[in-house]
Structures are given as C-alpha cells and as structure tokens.
Motif scaffolding. Structure first.
Motif, PDB file in Angstrom:
ATOM      1  N   GLN A   1       3.248 -64.391  -0.474  1.00 43.52           N
ATOM      2  CA  GLN A   1       3.921 -65.262   0.483  1.00 43.52           C
ATOM      3  C   GLN A   1       5.359 -65.494   0.030  1.00 43.52           C
ATOM      4  O   GLN A   1       5.634 -65.582  -1.167  1.00 43.52           O
ATOM      5  CB  GLN A   1       3.197 -66.608   0.603  1.00 43.52           C
ATOM      6  N   GLY A   2       6.277 -65.595   0.984  1.00 50.01           N
ATOM      7  CA  GLY A   2       7.670 -65.838   0.635  1.00 50.01           C
ATOM      8  C   GLY A   2       8.519 -66.038   1.872  1.00 50.01           C
ATOM      9  O   GLY A   2       7.993 -66.247   2.972  1.00 50.01           O
ATOM     10  N   GLU A   3       9.814 -65.947   1.689  1.00 51.38           N
ATOM     11  CA  GLU A   3      10.730 -66.145   2.816  1.00 51.38           C
ATOM     12  C   GLU A   3      11.860 -65.133   2.751  1.00 51.38           C
ATOM     13  O   GLU A   3      12.235 -64.661   1.671  1.00 51.38           O
ATOM     14  CB  GLU A   3      11.300 -67.561   2.804  1.00 51.38           C
ATOM     15  N   ILE A   4      12.386 -64.802   3.911  1.00 49.50           N
ATOM     16  CA  ILE A   4      13.547 -63.918   3.999  1.00 49.50           C
ATOM     17  C   ILE A   4      14.801 -64.769   3.841  1.00 49.50           C
ATOM     18  O   ILE A   4      15.004 -65.731   4.586  1.00 49.50           O
ATOM     19  CB  ILE A   4      13.560 -63.169   5.334  1.00 49.50           C
ATOM     20  N   LEU A   5      15.627 -64.413   2.862  1.00 47.21           N
ATOM     21  CA  LEU A   5      16.852 -65.164   2.620  1.00 47.21           C
ATOM     22  C   LEU A   5      17.993 -64.703   3.524  1.00 47.21           C
ATOM     23  O   LEU A   5      18.748 -65.525   4.039  1.00 47.21           O
ATOM     24  CB  LEU A   5      17.270 -65.020   1.150  1.00 47.21           C
TER      25      LEU A   5
ATOM     26  N   GLY B   1      13.578 -55.999   0.001  1.00 47.97           N
ATOM     27  CA  GLY B   1      12.381 -55.533   0.678  1.00 47.97           C
ATOM     28  C   GLY B   1      12.695 -54.840   1.984  1.00 47.97           C
ATOM     29  O   GLY B   1      13.862 -54.755   2.399  1.00 47.97           O
ATOM     30  N   GLU B   2      11.648 -54.349   2.627  1.00 43.91           N
ATOM     31  CA  GLU B   2      11.783 -53.664   3.909  1.00 43.91           C
ATOM     32  C   GLU B   2      10.775 -54.233   4.888  1.00 43.91           C
ATOM     33  O   GLU B   2       9.597 -54.391   4.558  1.00 43.91           O
ATOM     34  CB  GLU B   2      11.548 -52.163   3.736  1.00 43.91           C
ATOM     35  N   VAL B   3      11.240 -54.547   6.093  1.00 38.85           N
ATOM     36  CA  VAL B   3      10.366 -55.104   7.125  1.00 38.85           C
ATOM     37  C   VAL B   3       9.470 -54.000   7.674  1.00 38.85           C
ATOM     38  O   VAL B   3       9.940 -52.920   8.041  1.00 38.85           O
ATOM     39  CB  VAL B   3      11.202 -55.719   8.267  1.00 38.85           C
ATOM     40  N   LEU B   4       8.159 -54.269   7.720  1.00 37.29           N
ATOM     41  CA  LEU B   4       7.213 -53.300   8.263  1.00 37.29           C
ATOM     42  C   LEU B   4       6.812 -53.624   9.697  1.00 37.29           C
ATOM     43  O   LEU B   4       6.795 -52.753  10.557  1.00 37.29           O
ATOM     44  CB  LEU B   4       5.956 -53.239   7.385  1.00 37.29           C
ATOM     45  N   CYS B   5       6.478 -54.888   9.968  1.00 37.02           N
ATOM     46  CA  CYS B   5       6.045 -55.286  11.305  1.00 37.02           C
ATOM     47  C   CYS B   5       5.916 -56.799  11.333  1.00 37.02           C
ATOM     48  O   CYS B   5       5.940 -57.452  10.288  1.00 37.02           O
ATOM     49  CB  CYS B   5       4.707 -54.631  11.660  1.00 37.02           C
ATOM     50  N   PRO B   6       5.781 -57.385  12.526  1.00 36.53           N
ATOM     51  CA  PRO B   6       5.545 -58.837  12.606  1.00 36.53           C
ATOM     52  C   PRO B   6       4.193 -59.183  11.982  1.00 36.53           C
ATOM     53  O   PRO B   6       3.239 -58.403  12.052  1.00 36.53           O
ATOM     54  CB  PRO B   6       5.540 -59.119  14.110  1.00 36.53           C
ATOM     55  N   ALA B   7       4.113 -60.349  11.348  1.00 36.17           N
ATOM     56  CA  ALA B   7       2.850 -60.821  10.766  1.00 36.17           C
ATOM     57  C   ALA B   7       2.014 -61.472  11.860  1.00 36.17           C
ATOM     58  O   ALA B   7       2.443 -62.433  12.498  1.00 36.17           O
ATOM     59  CB  ALA B   7       3.132 -61.820   9.645  1.00 36.17           C
ATOM     60  N   THR B   8       0.834 -60.917  12.094  1.00 34.13           N
ATOM     61  CA  THR B   8      -0.066 -61.426  13.126  1.00 34.13           C
ATOM     62  C   THR B   8      -1.463 -61.596  12.521  1.00 34.13           C
ATOM     63  O   THR B   8      -1.709 -61.239  11.373  1.00 34.13           O
ATOM     64  CB  THR B   8      -0.143 -60.448  14.313  1.00 34.13           C
ATOM     65  N   ASP B   9      -2.372 -62.120  13.334  1.00 34.47           N
ATOM     66  CA  ASP B   9      -3.755 -62.245  12.875  1.00 34.47           C
ATOM     67  C   ASP B   9      -4.347 -60.866  12.585  1.00 34.47           C
ATOM     68  O   ASP B   9      -5.165 -60.711  11.671  1.00 34.47           O
ATOM     69  CB  ASP B   9      -4.604 -62.954  13.938  1.00 34.47           C
ATOM     70  N   ARG B  10      -3.943 -59.866  13.346  1.00 34.18           N
ATOM     71  CA  ARG B  10      -4.462 -58.510  13.132  1.00 34.18           C
ATOM     72  C   ARG B  10      -3.969 -57.937  11.801  1.00 34.18           C
ATOM     73  O   ARG B  10      -4.744 -57.347  11.038  1.00 34.18           O
ATOM     74  CB  ARG B  10      -4.053 -57.598  14.283  1.00 34.18           C
TER      75      ARG B  10
ATOM     76  N   ILE C   1      16.780 -59.298   1.950  1.00 30.48           N
ATOM     77  CA  ILE C   1      16.666 -59.954   0.652  1.00 30.48           C
ATOM     78  C   ILE C   1      15.662 -61.087   0.808  1.00 30.48           C
ATOM     79  O   ILE C   1      15.806 -61.929   1.694  1.00 30.48           O
ATOM     80  CB  ILE C   1      18.020 -60.514   0.177  1.00 30.48           C
ATOM     81  N   VAL C   2      14.634 -61.086  -0.032  1.00 32.87           N
ATOM     82  CA  VAL C   2      13.558 -62.057   0.091  1.00 32.87           C
ATOM     83  C   VAL C   2      13.394 -62.842  -1.200  1.00 32.87           C
ATOM     84  O   VAL C   2      13.820 -62.413  -2.278  1.00 32.87           O
ATOM     85  CB  VAL C   2      12.221 -61.359   0.448  1.00 32.87           C
ATOM     86  N   ARG C   3      12.744 -63.980  -1.067  1.00 33.49           N
ATOM     87  CA  ARG C   3      12.365 -64.794  -2.212  1.00 33.49           C
ATOM     88  C   ARG C   3      10.854 -64.717  -2.346  1.00 33.49           C
ATOM     89  O   ARG C   3      10.121 -65.149  -1.458  1.00 33.49           O
ATOM     90  CB  ARG C   3      12.811 -66.241  -2.022  1.00 33.49           C
ATOM     91  N   SER C   4      10.383 -64.122  -3.431  1.00 36.47           N
ATOM     92  CA  SER C   4       8.953 -64.014  -3.690  1.00 36.47           C
ATOM     93  C   SER C   4       8.616 -64.803  -4.947  1.00 36.47           C
ATOM     94  O   SER C   4       9.491 -65.437  -5.547  1.00 36.47           O
ATOM     95  CB  SER C   4       8.549 -62.542  -3.868  1.00 36.47           C
ATOM     96  N   ASP C   5       7.349 -64.749  -5.345  1.00 34.71           N
ATOM     97  CA  ASP C   5       6.964 -65.455  -6.561  1.00 34.71           C
ATOM     98  C   ASP C   5       7.528 -64.791  -7.807  1.00 34.71           C
ATOM     99  O   ASP C   5       7.483 -65.351  -8.898  1.00 34.71           O
ATOM    100  CB  ASP C   5       5.434 -65.550  -6.657  1.00 34.71           C
TER     101      ASP C   5
ATOM    102  N   TYR D   1       6.248 -62.852   5.023  1.00 35.84           N
ATOM    103  CA  TYR D   1       7.464 -63.604   4.736  1.00 35.84           C
ATOM    104  C   TYR D   1       7.977 -64.293   5.989  1.00 35.84           C
ATOM    105  O   TYR D   1       7.972 -63.701   7.073  1.00 35.84           O
ATOM    106  CB  TYR D   1       8.543 -62.657   4.180  1.00 35.84           C
ATOM    107  N   VAL D   2       8.394 -65.504   5.827  1.00 34.16           N
ATOM    108  CA  VAL D   2       8.939 -66.281   6.939  1.00 34.16           C
ATOM    109  C   VAL D   2      10.335 -65.757   7.252  1.00 34.16           C
ATOM    110  O   VAL D   2      11.191 -65.671   6.363  1.00 34.16           O
ATOM    111  CB  VAL D   2       9.005 -67.779   6.585  1.00 34.16           C
ATOM    112  N   GLY D   3      10.558 -65.389   8.521  1.00 35.59           N
ATOM    113  CA  GLY D   3      11.846 -64.837   8.909  1.00 35.59           C
ATOM    114  C   GLY D   3      12.909 -65.897   9.118  1.00 35.59           C
ATOM    115  O   GLY D   3      12.631 -67.105   9.120  1.00 35.59           O
TER     116      GLY D   3
END
Length: 274
Positions: A51-55, A32-41, A22-26, A7-9
C-alpha cells in the motif's frame, strides 16, 4: 523484485497505463509504473498488496536519475563482496537494489545456512552512508533477478510476467507425459520449469473423466485393462483379453471396474523451493 501494490493516485489526475510515477512505499521513495486502476477484480489477484501513494508523475529529471542508480548499485555490489570475503561469510551475493530516494539499499544473497551479517551491515552502512537491508533469497528468486532466456527461446517467465513463483512438482511432468530427464525439464534456476504448471489444471480436470490406469473396462470391442491415458485427446489405451491393444475414445467405454492400481497423488510431488 517488481513488487505489485495499490497506490492512491493524485487528486483530480488520471494515471494511464504505462505512466512512470514517483511513489511512497513502505521501503521509501520509489520509481514505479502504473499498470491499471485498482478495483475489486484486481484485488483478487493480489495477495497482501503493498500500500502507498503516488507523490507525482515522474519528470524528465527523475527518469535521467534512474541510470545513476546503476552506478550506485555497482559500487555497493563491489563493496559488499569485498566485506564478505574479508569476514569469510558463507554467502553468495546475487544482486543489489538502490531505492530511488536512496533511503536504503537492498542486498540479495544466497546462503545454505543462517548467516550472522550484523557486522557486515555496519561495514556497508559506514561505506555507503545509507540504510542497509539484507534479504536472503532462493534459487528461483536468483533466476528472477538475473536470468535472461529459457530453452523455449523466450525471456524467462520469472523475469517477465510472474510476480509469484508457483509450486511445481514431478506429478505435473508425469501427467503431461513430458520427459523426466532433469536436464530437459529444469529451468535456469535448476528447478522444475514453471511452465509445467500452466496446463496442469486442464490435464487434471480431463484426467478425472478417464478411467485410471489398471482399471478393467467394458467396450464395444470387449473387456480389457487400461494401459495408458491420452489425456488431451480424451482417449485410453486398452489391452483386451486376446492381447489386442486399441486406442478407445472415453465415450465408447460402457463400464468401469474400480482399479486397485495406485494413481498419482501429492506424494509424487517433488519438494520445490518457491
């Protein structure tokens, strides 16, 4: 079902681990709950992530509204069971999920055959005044939704850290020399326990270093035939020509004659429902 996604922060704002947002999903507006930054790993561990965005960061009012969804879900569960009985549908209702933004309600059910639930959806939409989604699940998913503790005394894996149920087969039980009693190697779902999968790769890698059961081998003690493997100890049980049986470390085996015995293959796998 605890979906994982990227999700885009919010611009200029950090989102620490554990933060409720609060997120916008499909599916709509969700909590939701943040787990960690989204990285290539992290992307390597996610297959087709949502995919979605944090509202916004969840407010006190948002968190207070979460328990009220439980009441809505209870009402939806009761209404759905009544409609199922009235229309005599061959399906078992398992659970109901109300999306935080109330854009839809998801009904999870078990069924042996395909069910025509079009009229049921109309009944539910009229009664609950929201969009209805029916989702057929398997017995492993049912355990993921409803099960509590396993035989080990710990919360069941599917209801804690497993986001995807791995395939499990009888071969995994055989190579680890566990009991083949179905009542002891089956989980709350009635299928083979997911934990049989955890050490299988290690057992399989170590097994490749050992001669197959039935092989003729040469050791310092003489020639003999492999009767059994102690995979983790990396030892083999050998029966010699004079009927002696000795446990021998794999590094004391001087030579191996290829075995004609059938080794475990994927044909030994028991079909499982993922």
């Amino acid at each position: 079902m605890r979906y994982l996604g990227e999700y885009v922060g919010l611009a200029g704002q950090e989102h620490p681990r554990g933060q409720r947002v609060i997120v916008r999903s499909d599916r709509g507006t969700e909590l939701g709950e943040v787990l960690c930054p989204a990285t290539d790993r992290t992307a390597q561990f996610l297959e087709n992530p949502v995919q979605g965005e944090i509202l916004r960061t969840a407010t006190t009012e948002d968190l207070a509204a979460e328990p009220r969804l439980g009441e809505l879900q209870k009402d939806g569960f009761a209404a759905c069971r009544e409609f199922i009985a009235r229309r005599r549908l061959q399906m078992d209702l398992v659970d109901v999920e109300a999306i935080f933004g109330r854009e839809r309600m998801v009904f999870y059910y078990l069924a042996e055959k395909r069910v025509d639930f079009r009229e049921l959806v109309k009944d539910l939409a009229r009664a609950l005044q929201t969009r209805i989604e029916m989702r057929q699940i398997g017995v492993r998913d049912e355990a993921k939704l409803l099960a509590d503790y396993g035989d080990c005394g710990k919360p069941v894996c599917c209801n804690t850290h497993l986001s995807k149920m791995p395939p499990v087969s009888m071969r995994m039980a055989k190579i680890q020399k566990t009991t083949l009693d179905p009542s002891k190697i089956s989980g709350r779902c009635g299928r083979l326990k997911c934990c049989l999968r955890y050490e299988f790769d290690t057992y399989q890698a170590l097994e490749r270093e050992l001669p197959a059961v039935g092989s003729r081998v040469v050791t310092h003690h003489g020639q003999g035939r492999v009767l059994a493997l102690e995979v983790l100890a990396r030892k083999v049980v050998i029966e010699f020509e004079d009927r002696r049986r000795i446990v021998v470390p794999h590094d004391e085996i001087l030579g191996v004659e290829k075995s004609k015995a059938r080794t475990l293959t994927d044909e030994d796998d028991e079909p499982t429902e993922h």
